[in-house]
Design a protein around this motif. Structure first.
Motif, PDB file in Angstrom:
ATOM      1  N   ALA A   1       0.833  -1.211   0.000  1.00 38.86           N
ATOM      2  CA  ALA A   1       0.000   0.000   0.000  1.00 38.86           C
ATOM      3  C   ALA A   1       0.861   1.253   0.000  1.00 38.86           C
ATOM      4  O   ALA A   1       0.600   2.221  -0.730  1.00 38.86           O
ATOM      5  N   GLN A   2       1.920   1.252   0.799  1.00 34.03           N
ATOM      6  CA  GLN A   2       2.815   2.408   0.846  1.00 34.03           C
ATOM      7  C   GLN A   2       3.524   2.605  -0.493  1.00 34.03           C
ATOM      8  O   GLN A   2       3.705   3.739  -0.951  1.00 34.03           O
ATOM      9  N   ALA A   3       3.910   1.501  -1.117  1.00 33.66           N
ATOM     10  CA  ALA A   3       4.609   1.604  -2.398  1.00 33.66           C
ATOM     11  C   ALA A   3       3.722   2.200  -3.478  1.00 33.66           C
ATOM     12  O   ALA A   3       4.195   2.923  -4.366  1.00 33.66           O
ATOM     13  N   TYR A   4       2.424   1.912  -3.415  1.00 33.67           N
ATOM     14  CA  TYR A   4       1.498   2.408  -4.437  1.00 33.67           C
ATOM     15  C   TYR A   4       0.678   3.608  -3.960  1.00 33.67           C
ATOM     16  O   TYR A   4      -0.248   4.036  -4.641  1.00 33.67           O
ATOM     17  N   LEU A   5       1.055   4.128  -2.786  1.00 33.79           N
ATOM     18  CA  LEU A   5       0.465   5.369  -2.262  1.00 33.79           C
ATOM     19  C   LEU A   5      -1.056   5.280  -2.161  1.00 33.79           C
ATOM     20  O   LEU A   5      -1.777   6.208  -2.524  1.00 33.79           O
ATOM     21  N   VAL A   6      -1.546   4.149  -1.643  1.00 32.34           N
ATOM     22  CA  VAL A   6      -2.975   3.990  -1.388  1.00 32.34           C
ATOM     23  C   VAL A   6      -3.150   3.554   0.058  1.00 32.34           C
ATOM     24  O   VAL A   6      -2.226   3.008   0.670  1.00 32.34           O
ATOM     25  N   PRO A   7      -4.344   3.770   0.652  1.00 38.32           N
ATOM     26  CA  PRO A   7      -4.573   3.324   2.030  1.00 38.32           C
ATOM     27  C   PRO A   7      -4.408   1.810   2.162  1.00 38.32           C
ATOM     28  O   PRO A   7      -4.718   1.047   1.231  1.00 38.32           O
ATOM     29  N   GLU A   8      -3.954   1.369   3.328  1.00 33.23           N
ATOM     30  CA  GLU A   8      -3.753  -0.061   3.538  1.00 33.23           C
ATOM     31  C   GLU A   8      -5.055  -0.838   3.362  1.00 33.23           C
ATOM     32  O   GLU A   8      -5.061  -1.943   2.807  1.00 33.23           O
ATOM     33  N   ALA A   9      -6.180  -0.267   3.821  1.00 30.96           N
ATOM     34  CA  ALA A   9      -7.475  -0.948   3.696  1.00 30.96           C
ATOM     35  C   ALA A   9      -7.840  -1.153   2.227  1.00 30.96           C
ATOM     36  O   ALA A   9      -8.384  -2.201   1.851  1.00 30.96           O
ATOM     37  N   THR A  10      -7.531  -0.176   1.406  1.00 29.57           N
ATOM     38  CA  THR A  10      -7.820  -0.283  -0.030  1.00 29.57           C
ATOM     39  C   THR A  10      -7.016  -1.408  -0.658  1.00 29.57           C
ATOM     40  O   THR A  10      -7.532  -2.215  -1.446  1.00 29.57           O
ATOM     41  N   MET A  11      -5.727  -1.484  -0.296  1.00 31.65           N
ATOM     42  CA  MET A  11      -4.884  -2.538  -0.846  1.00 31.65           C
ATOM     43  C   MET A  11      -5.318  -3.904  -0.328  1.00 31.65           C
ATOM     44  O   MET A  11      -5.298  -4.895  -1.072  1.00 31.65           O
ATOM     45  N   ALA A  12      -5.730  -3.978   0.941  1.00 32.10           N
ATOM     46  CA  ALA A  12      -6.189  -5.252   1.503  1.00 32.10           C
ATOM     47  C   ALA A  12      -7.412  -5.760   0.742  1.00 32.10           C
ATOM     48  O   ALA A  12      -7.523  -6.960   0.440  1.00 32.10           O
ATOM     49  N   GLN A  13      -8.320  -4.845   0.412  1.00 28.53           N
ATOM     50  CA  GLN A  13      -9.509  -5.233  -0.352  1.00 28.53           C
ATOM     51  C   GLN A  13      -9.122  -5.712  -1.748  1.00 28.53           C
ATOM     52  O   GLN A  13      -9.685  -6.692  -2.259  1.00 28.53           O
ATOM     53  N   ARG A  14      -8.156  -5.032  -2.367  1.00 24.58           N
ATOM     54  CA  ARG A  14      -7.710  -5.409  -3.707  1.00 24.58           C
ATOM     55  C   ARG A  14      -7.123  -6.817  -3.693  1.00 24.58           C
ATOM     56  O   ARG A  14      -7.412  -7.638  -4.571  1.00 24.58           O
ATOM     57  N   ILE A  15      -6.298  -7.113  -2.687  1.00 25.97           N
ATOM     58  CA  ILE A  15      -5.672  -8.427  -2.594  1.00 25.97           C
ATOM     59  C   ILE A  15      -6.717  -9.499  -2.300  1.00 25.97           C
ATOM     60  O   ILE A  15      -6.689 -10.599  -2.886  1.00 25.97           O
TER      61      ILE A  15
END
Length: 394
Positions: free
Chosen positions: A141-155
């Motif tokens: 999430a930090q690498a792609y500059l998005v919130p951690e919750a957003t990345m968790a949902q994507r994964i």
């Protein structure tokens, strides 16, 4: 803590759990939990004499086996807690005795699964970084500059999408390579160097499969990465290839990239990444920008255009033609392309400046700056427009 070692073991551990009966999503979650446990108990001392220790304090001589044991127990704990999943409950009585990890390596299958055609490119990248790369959701999430919750949902969505895909189903190497190249092009952000991570994952893939395009991508990454130190000025500004200090290029990476490329080309199974690497090698081989073999670069762009029929390739070819045969030849090649292409205005500006038309070049540099999405590129193009306008006012 040897983070690189832990992350390099991640795909093999996931595949072992899948072979034992865990579904991919549950196996990936269990391995992430095992990695967290490893980070907790791994000694802070980075010296070679330090060793991972078990809960009893005994040194662990087989980190992979330790991760498999801990991850499998994490999986079983979750299985016990989920009474609705009877298939997993049946596995509780089948826990293998601790011992050396299996030598069977299904890493390649994991690459195929994470880059499955049913996934969007962004989801495939995220899943690859987590399941194959061993990165945490927070790091991605930090690498792609998005919130951690957003990345968790994507994964999570990505794992659900591939949940019914057979693990032993043949995959497409080309799709995997495109996903890895997307990771590489993100460069560096957060606390993860994505370019270096992409190189590591591509090396790992090259060890799992003998394929000339895998070697071509690895060579391409190494040759581009070798120029990294010369790409930015001390103030963070963009330095174009022709103006870079070639003394700052990493000659070791260049030599390795060229060697890998030559071995791939010798197999006479040309692909797009080998052609791109050949172009990068010609740039790296030139002692100065003026000594670049532009004629041969045009020939490689012709091969690349034949392989991909990509308009961006033809845009870059127009620049090469402009260097090899003069700016007017480059402008003629450019005229055959769609002017809505990314960087079209920047290329046109450069060729018009080379042709002596400073007024048109300044206007086009300003137009390109307005369209640029990258801040460093926008600043560079703005400065180019300002430079030409200032020269015209003198």
């Amino acid at each position: 803590m040897d983070e690189v070692l832990l992350r390099s073991l991640t795909p093999a551990v996931i595949t072992i759990l899948v072979r034992r009966g865990a579904d991919f999503a549950a196996a990936e979650d269990a391995v992430q939990d095992a990695l967290i446990e490893a980070f907790r108990v791994w000694p802070a001392d980075p010296s070679p004499s330090s060793r991972l220790r078990s809960s009893t304090g005994e040194p662990v001589r087989d980190p992979k086996g330790w991760l498999v044991t801990v991850a499998w127990r994490k999986f079983l704990d979750q299985a016990r807690a989920d009474s609705a999943r009877r298939r997993r409950e049946d596995l509780v009585d089948e826990e293998p005795a601790p011992g050396p990890a299996s030598d069977v390596d299904d890493t390649l299958q994991l690459y195929f699964l994470c880059a499955h055609p049913s996934l969007t490119p962004s989801s495939a990248v995220a899943l690859t970084l987590r399941a194959v790369g061993g990165l945490t959701t927070r790091q991605i999430a930090q690498a792609y500059l998005v919130p951690e919750a957003t990345m968790a949902q994507r994964i999570s969505r990505a794992k659900r999408t591939v949940s019914d895909v057979r693990f032993d189903q043949p995959g497409d190497v080309g799709t995997v390579l495109r996903v890895l190249y997307l990771v590489f092009n993100e460069g560096y952000s957060g606390d993860v160097d994505l370019a270096a991570e992409a190189i590591r994952l591509t090396r790992q893939l090259a060890a799992a499969i003998d394929h000339p395009e895998v070697s071509g991508l690895l060579a391409l990454m190494l040759l581009h990465h070798a120029r990294r130190a010369g790409r930015t000025a001390p103030d963070g500004g963009l330095v174009p290839l022709a103006e870079q200090d070639r003394g700052r290029w990493d000659t070791r990476l260049i030599a390795e990239g060229v060697q890998i490329l030559q071995a791939a080309l010798a197999r006479d199974r040309l692909g797009e990444f080998q052609a791109q690497a050949a172009i990068a090698a010609l740039h790296a081989d030139a002692p100065t920008a003026e000594e670049t073999d532009w004629v041969q670069i045009v020939e490689w762009y012709d091969e690349l255009a034949r392989l991909t029929d990509n308009p961006v390739v033809r845009l870059n070819r127009a620049v090469a033609v402009g260097e090899a045969d003069g700016p007017r030849a480059g402008l003629a090649a450019l005229a055959a392309l769609d002017d809505s292409l990314p960087r079209y205005a920047a290329v046109a500006a450069y060729l018009h400046e080379r042709d002596g038309d400073a007024e048109t070049a300044a206007r086009l540099y300003a137009e390109a700056a307005r369209k640029a999405t990258d801040l460093a590129e926008r600043d560079y193009l703005t400065r180019q427009a300002a430079r030409l306008n200032a020269a015209r006012r003198r």
